[in-house]
Design an enzyme around this catalytic site. Structure first.
Site, short mmCIF file in Angstrom:
data_model
loop_
_atom_site.label_atom_id
_atom_site.label_comp_id
_atom_site.label_asym_id
_atom_site.label_seq_id
_atom_site.Cartn_x
_atom_site.Cartn_y
_atom_site.Cartn_z
CD GLU A 169 3.22 -6.60 -1.12
OE1 GLU A 169 3.48 -7.52 -1.92
OE2 GLU A 169 4.10 -5.96 -0.52
CG HIS A 208 9.83 3.63 -0.93
ND1 HIS A 208 10.48 3.17 -2.06
CD2 HIS A 208 9.85 2.60 -0.05
CE1 HIS A 208 10.89 1.92 -1.85
NE2 HIS A 208 10.52 1.55 -0.64
#
Ligand SMILES: Cc1ncc(C[n+]2csc(CCOP(=O)(O)OP(=O)(O)O)c2C)c(N)n1
Length: 667
Positions: free
Chosen positions: A406, A473
């Site tokens: 990322e 999540h």
């Protein structure tokens, strides 16, 4: 002339050099040394602040810079004065930069070498050291995409190689075959930490094997070796674009910065490396070989010293900057003239997720320089299938699968922007943005303010709870970013808004975090214009009009508010969907609250530090006399987001909203 003359065990193989080049190398090597010697005097006189010395390491900066051509980017560190001088930046501009004056590069907003300049194709570091390695990847990616055959050189110290950014940048460069020259200056110590406490392998160059990357060890104190080898390697990288890891063995002769000293370095080590000084040895070699004589040496030194003094005078004479609040605020974002593209009349009912996909596709058609990057987004179509079929339409160069890196990918976006391109980065889940947090809040957010460089990157953030996905999540982490000046934050609740706002986010040259609630992806449908259109940032939408109360919300909570109102409540409310959180439509909020006298702010984020707190404060400050009740905030519990439905339902504020609304109405 001997071709392999040796001075203090430095072998100068000058076989392929003419005297003119050797003298130029000498001049370029001498200049940063003489500037530094002057700076050390000024430092002692209290005329400049911090100083990071590159004494003993000059041959690396100078040799690398001379081996690259002037259109190839270099990303130097805090000890690479020689890069700046060899690219011939007028010295008064450097001095003004160090004094925080206007003819420097950051209008007094950042110090020392923390700046970039497109004019000289130099992209300076941010203090965090590692992020620029991934930025170099982005610049090199642009070179590959545009078939420019350019090398990008990026510097780091050996200490910086312990950062995750180093690993990610090398990994991405290798997987994508990017022509980045990773220049590691192994100078023995990272502040006070010796290499033995920094890494376990013998040479940094050995790490190249793990990345499948060619690597070389170069004597960083030998200007001829540096220049010759880097020249050859750069030329071969232009012919066959690929990353190369270069380890330059050298030594830091002074403290990390001047104030910190070198007490922790054994004297024998200092003495041994002093004998290998890159400047004095090369000078002695040139004198020995008769290429330099004492008259020429004196005239070269006199010229450089008078240039330094003259430019110092210019910088000292320059007025200090007069603070101006408006100027400061205006420079946080690159100015963006919003262009309205009107909607066509043909509409089709689509889901929220289709709106995102359609908008992305139409922007890819509009902007040839737009690249999208993310994990599994190519053939697989992304975790939510938003980019399904894109590879067939736009090719794998523009729809790039990324390794799980990322940080590096955000940095690549920054690099593409420096090279004049646009990018959209898909976070697989908004939760994972924490692994790319540093470059977002420190690099992308601050670069326009610091040195006028736009970060034309959109980060797509599939977020939100209600899908039983647990603590990692399900987060809606917009407040991590609304706090940071320099970022824009968009959070649509409807397909129509999502489509138009994503188009604007891509047009806007500033970094935009675009939140997409996963729970809305397949549950919310709307009639949406089929063609490309844009919607402006900073304009909330008034979904319902009423006199009793103002409901302020965004994202999934907008739908929960509407459901509650539709539940035979008989409440007459203004419902404001903010749509963008930065910029925030304060005007719409104030107008409504002044009318109704009551405000309830409803969001999915947990309460403390959520944007509801700031909106509440703004209402207090601007509408206090109009209020008939305290402002109320309704938000999630102060816990991580739990997995099972019963716990998640309890966590989310949906079921607490009705009661809070009634309490406020009854106040
Ligand atoms: C992320 C981060 N951690 C710590 C620091 C503080 N710091 C600045 S420079 C430095 C040492 C860097 O060592 P190295 O990369 O070897 O470069 P050198 O200074 O030796 O040239 C440290 C610890 C920082 N700037 N950024």
């Amino acid at each position: 002339m001997s071709t392999h003359a040796s001075i203090n065990n430095i072998q100068y193989n000058t076989q392929n050099f003419d005297n003119e080049t050797l003298i130029l190398l000498y001049k370029n090597l001498l200049k940063p040394r003489l500037i530094e010697e002057k700076m050390l005097i000024l430092l002692r006189q209290g005329k400049i602040s911090k100083w990071f010395s590159g004494i003993g390491q000059e041959a690396i900066s100078v040799g690398v810079t001379m081996a690259l051509n002037s259109l190839e980017y270099i990303l130097p560190m805090h000890r690479n004065l020689g890069v700046f001088t060899t690219r011939e930046i007028p010295l008064y501009r450097l001095f003004a930069q160090w004094q925080g004056k206007a003819s420097g590069f950051t209008k007094g907003r950042d110090r020392s070498f923390h700046f970039g300049t497109q004019e000289y194709k130099i992209i300076g570091m941010i203090s965090h050291l590692g992020p620029q390695l991934g930025v170099a990847d982005g610049i090199a990616l642009a070179s590959n995409l545009n078939s420019e055959n350019k090398v990008t050189a990026v510097f780091t110290g050996e200490g910086g190689t312990s950062e995750g950014d180093f690993h990610e940048a090398l990994n991405v460069a290798s997987v994508w075959n990017l022509p980045v020259m990773f220049c590691v200056e192994n100078n023995g110590y990272g502040l006070s930490t010796p290499t033995s406490e920094q890494f376990k392998c013998e040479n940094i160059a050995d790490k190249g094997i793990g990345y499948g990357m060619e690597s070389h060890i170069i004597d960083g104190n030998n200007i001829i070796e540096v220049y010759t080898k880097v020249n050859e390697i750069a030329e071969s990288m232009r012919q066959m674009p690929r990353p190369v890891l270069l380890e330059f063995k050298t030594f830091r002769m002074r403290g990390h910065e001047e104030a910190s000293g070198t007490k922790y370095v054994p004297q024998e080590l200092m003495d041994a490396w002093a004998l290998k000084d890159p400047v004095t040895n090369f000078e002695a070699f040139l004198l020995n070989e008769g290429i330099l004589n004492s008259d020429l040496e004196k005239s070269i030194k006199d010229d450089i010293l008078s240039e330094i003094n003259e430019h110092l005078h210019i910088a000292f004479e320059e007025e200090v900057i007069t603070p101006n609040e408006t100027t400061e605020l205006n420079d946080v974002y690159k100015s963006f003239q919003y262009q309205e593209v009107k909607e066509n009349s043909e509409k089709k009912e689509i889901r929220f997720i289709d709106a995102i996909s359609e908008s992305l596709k139409q922007s890819m058609e509009l902007h040839n320089d737009l690249v999208i990057m993310g994990q599994d987004i190519a053939e697989y179509g992304g975790a939510f299938k938003i980019t399904e079929g894109f590879v067939e339409l736009f090719g794998k160069d523009r729809v790039k699968n990324t390794p799980i890196c990322e940080s590096s990918i955000v940095e690549v976006g920054m690099g593409l922007s420096i090279a004049g391109m646009k990018s959209v980065v898909e976070m697989q889940f908004a939760d994972f943005v924490s692994s790319g947090f540093n470059p977002i809040v420190n690099y992308l957010a601050k670069s326009h303010y610091r040195w006028n460089q736009q970060a034309d990157v959109v980060l797509r953030m599939p977020c939100g709870a209600g899908v039983g996905a647990g603590p990692f999540h399900s987060q809606t982490n917009e407040a991590w970013f609304t706090k940071t000046p320099g970022l824009k934050v968009v959070y649509p609740a409807f397909p129509y808004d999502a489509k138009g706002l994503l188009a604007t986010a891509i047009n806007d040259p500033n970094p935009v975090l675009f939140f997409e609630h996963k729970g809305l992806y397949r549950s919310i449908r709307q009639e949406v214009p089929t063609d490309y259109y844009t919607l402006p940032f900073g304009k909330a939408s008034l979904l319902r009009e009423g006199e009793q109360i103002t409901i302020i919300s965004y994202g999934a909570a907008v739908h929960w508010a509407l459901e509650t109102l539709d539940n035979n409540l008989n409440v007459n409310a203004d419902v404001i969907d903010l749509r963008t959180l930065q910029p925030l439509d304060t005007e719409a909020i104030f107008v409504s609250v002044k009318k109704t006298g009551k405000a309830i702010i409803f969001h999915e984020d947990s309460l403390f530090g959520g944007i509801a707190s700031d909106i509440s404060a703004l209402i207090m400050e601007h509408c206090f006399e109009y209020l008939d009740a305290p402002v109320k905030r309704v938000a999630s519990l102060e816990t991580p987001i739990p997995f099972i439905k019963q716990l998640e339902d309890q966590y989310l504020p949906k079921n607490r909203f009705e009661l809070a609304l009634k309490e406020l109405l009854d106040y």
